[in-house]
Design an enzyme around this catalytic site. Structure first.
Site, mmCIF file in Angstrom:
data_model
loop_
_atom_site.group_PDB
_atom_site.id
_atom_site.type_symbol
_atom_site.label_atom_id
_atom_site.label_comp_id
_atom_site.label_asym_id
_atom_site.label_seq_id
_atom_site.Cartn_x
_atom_site.Cartn_y
_atom_site.Cartn_z
ATOM 1 N N ASP A 8 0.870 -1.167 0.000
ATOM 2 C CA ASP A 8 0.000 0.000 0.000
ATOM 3 C C ASP A 8 0.917 1.230 0.000
ATOM 4 O OD1 ASP A 8 -2.348 1.685 0.546
ATOM 5 O OD2 ASP A 8 -1.542 1.810 2.578
ATOM 6 N N ASP A 10 -0.137 5.184 1.050
ATOM 7 C CA ASP A 10 -0.367 6.121 2.152
ATOM 8 C C ASP A 10 -0.439 5.370 3.478
ATOM 9 O OD1 ASP A 10 -1.693 8.953 0.794
ATOM 10 O OD2 ASP A 10 -1.644 7.152 -0.420
ATOM 11 N N ASP A 166 -1.485 -0.779 5.979
ATOM 12 C CA ASP A 166 -1.697 -0.225 7.330
ATOM 13 C C ASP A 166 -3.167 -0.132 7.713
ATOM 14 O OD1 ASP A 166 -2.164 1.971 5.446
ATOM 15 O OD2 ASP A 166 -2.244 3.242 7.218
#
Length: 217
Positions: A8, A10, A166
């Site tokens: 991922d 961001d 995250d």
């Protein structure tokens, strides 16, 4: 030991929160709407800019207000997306090390593809081999299509790939694709949220993530 590491963006590779919050609050100010604390944006991001806009606008906003806010956000973010954005501790060294050891590093994000490409190039150079972002012809996460396409492009069986993120969206994407998942605890979402998704691994640092990817106990 994994052949392909799907990241991922961001909250995983880059801390983009300050610039996203600045763009969101700029758009809201221009429209005379209430702004939000920067920390609140941790819960607004993760599902792409259209969903972020929906979350920051007051409940009951019109389609016209959504479109106007989106345009204001995109114009501001285009010019200011690198003002405060930085890579997380150890990430640059991690990517360099993985590349040197033959691990293919790619990104699957719900961030707009063009914004993502510019940030990846400026922050990581050639250490990211491929990218599929929002608007590149695949459904947004948690749909598994983009992750599976990255596996196909780079000749990796799903058992040879790991998905790293995250948020719950990332863990759901990994599960939908049948990929092993690794949750990073330095990003935008809480340990409790990530634990509820039952990732195969959870890590606190880039060094721990390296060990997971390379199969080191």
């Amino acid at each position: 030991m994994y052949k392909l590491a799907i990241f991922d963006l961001d909250g995983t590779l880059l801390n983009t929160l300050g610039d996203l919050a600045a763009a969101g609050n700029h758009a809201l100010k221009q429209m005379g709407k209430p702004c939000h604390a920067e920390e609140s944006y941790k819960l607004f991001v993760g599902n792409g800019i259209p969903n972020l806009i929906h979350r920051i606008l007051p409940e009951g906003h019109s389609d016209e207000e959504h479109q106007h806010c989106y345009e204001l956000f995109a114009a501001y973010y285009s010019e200011h997306k690198s003002d405060r954005t930085v890579s997380y501790d150890g990430i640059n060294a991690l990517l360099e090390r993985l590349n040197a050891e033959g691990v293919i590093c790619v990104v699957n994000t719900n961030k707009a593809h063009d914004f993502s490409k510019e940030l990846l190039t400026s922050c990581f150079g050639n250490n990211i081999s491929d990218l599929i972002g929002y608007g590149a012809g695949f459904p947004a996460k948690p749909a598994p299509d983009a992750a599976l396409e990255l596996c196909r492009r780079h000749g990796a069986d799903i058992r040879e790939a790991i998905y790293i993120g995250d948020s719950n969206v990332d863990m759901q994407t990994a599960a939908a694709a049948g990929l092993d998942s690794c949750a990073v605890l330095w990003g935008f979402r809480s340990k409790e949220e990530l634990s509820a998704c039952s990732p195969k691994f959870m890590v606190n640092s880039a060094e721990e993530l390296y060990s997971v990817i390379r199969g080191i106990e």
